[in-house]
Design a protein around this motif. Structure first.
Motif, PDB file in Angstrom:
ATOM      1  N   LEU A   1      26.481  39.961  33.399  1.00 36.71           N
ATOM      2  CA  LEU A   1      27.828  40.253  32.944  1.00 36.71           C
ATOM      3  C   LEU A   1      28.551  41.055  34.008  1.00 36.71           C
ATOM      4  O   LEU A   1      27.968  41.934  34.669  1.00 36.71           O
ATOM      5  CB  LEU A   1      27.783  41.037  31.625  1.00 36.71           C
ATOM      6  CG  LEU A   1      27.043  40.359  30.466  1.00 36.71           C
ATOM      7  CD1 LEU A   1      26.961  41.326  29.284  1.00 36.71           C
ATOM      8  CD2 LEU A   1      27.754  39.081  30.062  1.00 36.71           C
ATOM      9  N   ASN A   2      29.857  40.748  34.177  1.00 31.60           N
ATOM     10  CA  ASN A   2      30.645  41.470  35.162  1.00 31.60           C
ATOM     11  C   ASN A   2      31.199  42.770  34.605  1.00 31.60           C
ATOM     12  O   ASN A   2      31.424  43.723  35.365  1.00 31.60           O
ATOM     13  CB  ASN A   2      31.808  40.584  35.652  1.00 31.60           C
ATOM     14  CG  ASN A   2      31.289  39.380  36.430  1.00 31.60           C
ATOM     15  OD1 ASN A   2      30.293  39.490  37.151  1.00 31.60           O
ATOM     16  ND2 ASN A   2      31.948  38.234  36.274  1.00 31.60           N
TER      17      ASN A   2
ATOM     18  N   SER B   1      33.628  44.154  28.905  1.00 35.71           N
ATOM     19  CA  SER B   1      34.438  43.212  28.119  1.00 35.71           C
ATOM     20  C   SER B   1      33.662  41.934  27.889  1.00 35.71           C
ATOM     21  O   SER B   1      33.732  41.332  26.801  1.00 35.71           O
ATOM     22  CB  SER B   1      35.744  42.904  28.845  1.00 35.71           C
ATOM     23  OG  SER B   1      36.487  44.096  29.023  1.00 35.71           O
ATOM     24  N   ASP B   2      32.914  41.492  28.954  1.00 35.91           N
ATOM     25  CA  ASP B   2      32.082  40.303  28.766  1.00 35.91           C
ATOM     26  C   ASP B   2      31.001  40.561  27.729  1.00 35.91           C
ATOM     27  O   ASP B   2      30.621  39.669  26.953  1.00 35.91           O
ATOM     28  CB  ASP B   2      31.441  39.920  30.104  1.00 35.91           C
ATOM     29  CG  ASP B   2      32.497  39.517  31.122  1.00 35.91           C
ATOM     30  OD1 ASP B   2      32.188  39.547  32.318  1.00 35.91           O
ATOM     31  OD2 ASP B   2      33.625  39.166  30.680  1.00 35.91           O
TER      32      ASP B   2
END
Length: 906
Positions: free
Chosen positions: A141-142, A145-146
């Motif tokens: 995940l970046n 929010s992801d």
């Protein structure tokens, strides 16, 4: 046992408290969408430097906290390496893959945020994915929010952009507190089990002092353990409050799933503690009761030994009173000594009776040592009875001895007085006629006192005092008897001599024969009937032929049951008496039918007279059948229509018995079924009397009575059927007396039994209709066989508990109704009704099906008691009758019912 045997986790928070505080891995309490627990590995600079053992202990501990259900779904791991390098990501994945002890579902990695490290991470995860040996997806995940696309924000901590409140220090505090409380619960259970084992293995002491000391020691230990239990419960309640504190502080707050599991864990531990306490209390109650009963037994045994010693001394003292005395003075002295011994024995006897009563109360209270207590109670009562009976026997013997010696003294004194009288009569003074006559008068006066002072004839004398005639007393009595004969012989000889002397001086008298006349005939006393006797025929005819011992004054006639005339007593009964009884029956039957007719025509029919309707009170409207019952049916039986004629059938049959009295019984046996109508009438009588009390003084009844010219009111005539059936019984009894051991006796006995059975059934039915509170229909219980009042004790045994009504020494007063299908227990109540005599009612209390009961015919200690038990002695009823005969009658009837059921089953 559940607490003792449950598995204890290998690790607790206090063992790895330092590693937990480093916070390189946390169990925040969040859950995935399917309920999977989330373990977060936050950014930690020295993650690679954590020793393998520390890492494994922490991860193992965290995976052991969620419930088995949640753990079985699989854990979600979130690795936060946004500020770190790809090398840290790789190291974290490698360590987790090699050491994670639980099931994995997903692995989320927040990759490094710097561009270069992110690029390296993307390339590295593609190249090294297989090296991590993870069978679950690894999602890179970046940003947070992801992450929110996979996990709801409410399940994520603030560091991950979520809203879940999590304080690591507070979490550690709660975990250590929960585990400490679990250990406290276990320790407490172990202490209770150890104490229970000690109690179970304790041998009961054999004396009062040791028993009191043991009871005191066990009670103190029990109190301390109860205090420990209270502290443990308080600890658990405090911990539960702390865990729930966020929700209590703010209504908008919610507990995380892990916190909810903590609450459930503490509540479960509290519940286990409560169950442990209940089990301990139950065991302690039984043990404490046994110790108290042991102390009661030791006191009872101690008192028994003391009282037994006193009673033995008393019996020895009584056995020493073997002397019955050889004179009046000596016997009176012995009676005084016996009285002193009896007074001396009152205290130990009262103590013995009291102790026996106390022992019986212990038995009734279900004492464990019944087999030890009961024989001692029996022994005490036996000794008391022996002393009482022996004392009575001593008094009887001494009383007879006193009477004997008084008689001997009187006889001896009479002999001495007689000898003195004979000696005092001078011979010279007796030579004259006057002197001889004077001496004869003196002797005759003295001989009049002979009956007062002499002994009865020797045979009767020896029979009367045979039990106390010792050889010495017998020799003395024979001496006095011989002396009496000698003195009597002296008087006889003196009288003969004196009569000769008196006769010599008397001139002879010429006898004159009377004129021959016929002796007047002796008039037989004539019996006249007193005024007001009525129609009863006098059956006694002469003084000299059938009767003896004229006794003036009123006498109860055995036929009519009334005081008819100045009486005589029967010497014998002849066949004419039977005829007189039948005549009595015929005359009263005719009058009885006339009275029934006057009631029906003068009262019952008048209630339908429209001219008198306005005089009938409202309480009497439409209640003619209640007031008169089946009186018309009774009248119809005695005054039956045959064709167009009205014939007194029953009366006719009785009249046919004048020539053959032995046929009277057949009249009653032939009409056995018809006579049952009297039972129905008696059943209605209480309702009739109650209605009469309401409206008996109305003008309607007064008017009817005036028209009939009756001296008595209607209620007196409504008693006639009851009196009639009783009259049949009395006359049949008299016939049976006249016909004993003759032809027709068996039939008379059967006829009498029939009438008595009707009376009994009527009486039982009148009691039966007074039963209140029974929800069923008594008519479905079968025939009413017996009813009566008894003393009742009960003993109920249900499950592990025993409810002992026998603790109440005072018995319950119960009125029992025995049917073929059921036994009812009722409580008798009596109520005053408008100033009249009390009316009895029976309040229903309990019932037993006869198909499930058994009986014990004899109860130790009282021959008037028997037992009725239910469902294999689950309920036992001890019944005490007023007499042995009544008890035997009830046992016989119950046995017949049970035998009949057994035969029906076969």
């Amino acid at each position: 046992d559940e607490i003792m045997q449950q598995e204890i986790r290998p690790l607790v928070a206090v063992d790895i408290i330092e590693q937990l505080h480093r916070q390189f891995a946390i169990l925040s309490g969040g859950r995935g969408k399917d309920g999977a627990p989330i373990i977060t590995f936050p950014e930690f600079a020295g993650f690679s430097d954590i020793p393998d053992e520390d890492f494994l202990n922490v991860v193992t501990y965290l995976t052991s906290i969620p419930s088995l259900e949640a753990a079985s779904i699989g854990f979600i791991i979130i690795i936060d390496r946004r500020r770190d390098k790809w090398s840290a990501v790789k190291a974290s994945l490698t360590r987790i893959a090699g050491a994670f002890p639980g099931n994995l579902q997903l692995v989320f990695v927040l990759r490094p945020s710097r561009f270069i490290q992110r690029t390296i991470a993307d390339i590295g995860i593609k190249l090294y994915r297989d090296d991590f040996k993870m069978k679950v997806p690894i999602i890179m995940l970046n940003s947070v929010s992801d992450l929110h696309g996979y996990i709801d924000k409410s399940q994520l901590t603030r560091e991950l952009g979520g809203t879940l409140e999590y304080g690591h220090s507070q979490w550690i505090h709660h975990r250590t507190a929960i585990e400490n409380f679990a250990m406290t619960v276990k320790t407490t259970a172990q202490m209770l089990q150890t104490f229970g084992t000690d109690l179970a293995e304790t041998e009961l002491p054999n004396d009062v002092q040791c028993t009191e000391e043991l009871l005191s020691a066990h009670t103190d230990h029990h109190s301390k353990l109860k205090d420990e239990l209270k502290l443990a419960v308080k600890q658990g309640a405090t911990l539960l409050t702390c865990i729930r504190e966020p929700v209590t502080r703010s209504a908008n707050s919610r507990l995380s799933p892990d916190e909810l599991e903590n609450v459930a864990t503490v509540e479960r531990l509290l519940a286990q503690l409560d169950e442990t306490e209940k089990a301990f209390d139950q065991f302690w109650t039984k043990h404490h009761l046994k110790l108290e009963q042991c102390l009661q037994l030791r006191h009872f045994e101690h008192d028994f030994r003391e009282i037994k010693l006193a009673l033995d001394n008393l019996m020895e003292g009584q056995a020493g009173f073997a002397d019955i005395g050889d004179s009046v003075t000596r016997v009176e002295h012995l009676l005084r000594e016996q009285k002193q011994l009896e007074e001396k024995g009152q205290e130990p006897l009262e103590k013995a009776q009291s102790l026996a009563l106390h022992g019986e109360q212990l038995i009734q209270n279900n004492h464990y040592a019944v087999d030890s207590i009961r024989p001692k109670c029996v022994e005490l009562r036996r000794i008391c009875d022996d002393f009482t009976n022996e004392t009575k026997k001593k008094y009887d013997i001494l009383g007879k001895s006193l009477e004997l010696h008084k008689q001997l003294d009187k006889a001896s004194q009479w002999c001495e007085a007689g000898i003195y009288l004979l000696a005092s009569q001078a011979v010279d003074k007796c030579q004259s006629q006057e002197g001889a006559e004077t001496a004869l008068v003196e002797i005759e006066k003295f001989l009049v006192t002979a009956k007062e002072h002499q002994l009865s004839n020797p045979k009767e004398f020896y029979n009367q005092f045979d039990m106390i005639l010792t050889p010495e007393i017998k020799a003395n009595a024979q001496r006095i008897l011989q002396k009496l004969e000698d003195v009597q012989e002296m008087f006889d000889k003196r009288q003969v001599s004196l009569k000769k002397l008196a006769a010599k001086q008397t001139r002879p008298v010429q006898p004159v024969a009377p004129h021959p006349e016929s002796s007047p005939k002796r008039a037989s006393p004539k019996i006249t009937r007193p005024a007001g006797v009525g129609h009863v025929q006098v059956i006694y005819q002469s003084w000299g032929r059938r009767t003896t011992d004229f006794k003036p004054g009123p006498m109860l006639c055995p036929i009519t049951g009334r005081h008819e005339f100045a009486g005589w007593s029967f010497l014998r009964v002849d066949p004419e008496t039977e005829i007189h009884i039948i005549n009595e029956l015929i005359e009263t039957e005719r009058v009885y039918v006339e009275e029934l007719q006057s009631i029906i025509e003068g009262y019952a029919s008048e209630m339908d007279n429209p001219n008198l309707v306005h005089l009938i009170p409202s309480a009497l409207q439409n209640k003619k059948e209640i007031l008169f019952g089946n009186l018309p049916e009774i009248y119809e039986f005695h005054n039956r229509h045959v064709g167009a004629a009205v014939v007194l059938i029953f009366l006719k049959e009785i009249e046919n018995c004048i020539e053959n009295p032995e046929l009277l019984a057949r009249c009653f046996l032939k009409r056995k079924e018809d006579l049952q109508i009297y039972e129905k009438y008696c059943q209605n009588k209480p309702r009739s009397e109650a209605l009469w009390r309401q409206c008996g003084d109305s003008i309607f009844f007064q008017e009817c009575q005036r028209k009939l010219d009756h001296k008595l009111s209607l209620d007196a005539y409504l008693l006639k059927p009851v009196q009639r059936i009783t009259k049949y019984q009395l006359l049949l009894k008299e016939m049976l007396k006249c016909s004993k051991n003759s032809e027709g006796t068996a039939e008379l006995e059967e006829a009498l039994a029939t009438v008595l059975d009707i009376i009994k059934s009527a009486n039982d039915s009148m009691h039966q209709i007074a039963i209140t509170g029974y929800e069923g229909d008594v008519s479905e219980l079968g025939k009413l066989l017996m009813q009566g009042s008894f003393n009742v004790w009960t003993d109920h045994k249900k499950g592990h508990n025993k409810v002992k009504d026998l603790a109440r020494f005072k018995p319950m007063q119960r009125h029992l109704f025995l049917y073929t299908k059921m036994l009812l227990f009722c409580k008798k109540r009596e109520e005053n009704t408008d100033g009249h005599e009390k009316t009895a009612s029976y309040s229903f209390k309990n019932s037993l099906k006869m198909s499930t009961v058994g009986i014990t015919e004899n109860v130790k200690g009282d021959n008037k008691k028997f037992e009725i038990w239910y469902n294999g002695r689950e309920e036992v009823y001890i019944i005490q009758a007023s007499s042995v005969e009544l008890k035997n009658t009830w046992i016989s009837e119950i046995r017949k019912v049970l035998t009949g059921q057994l035969e029906a089953c076969r």
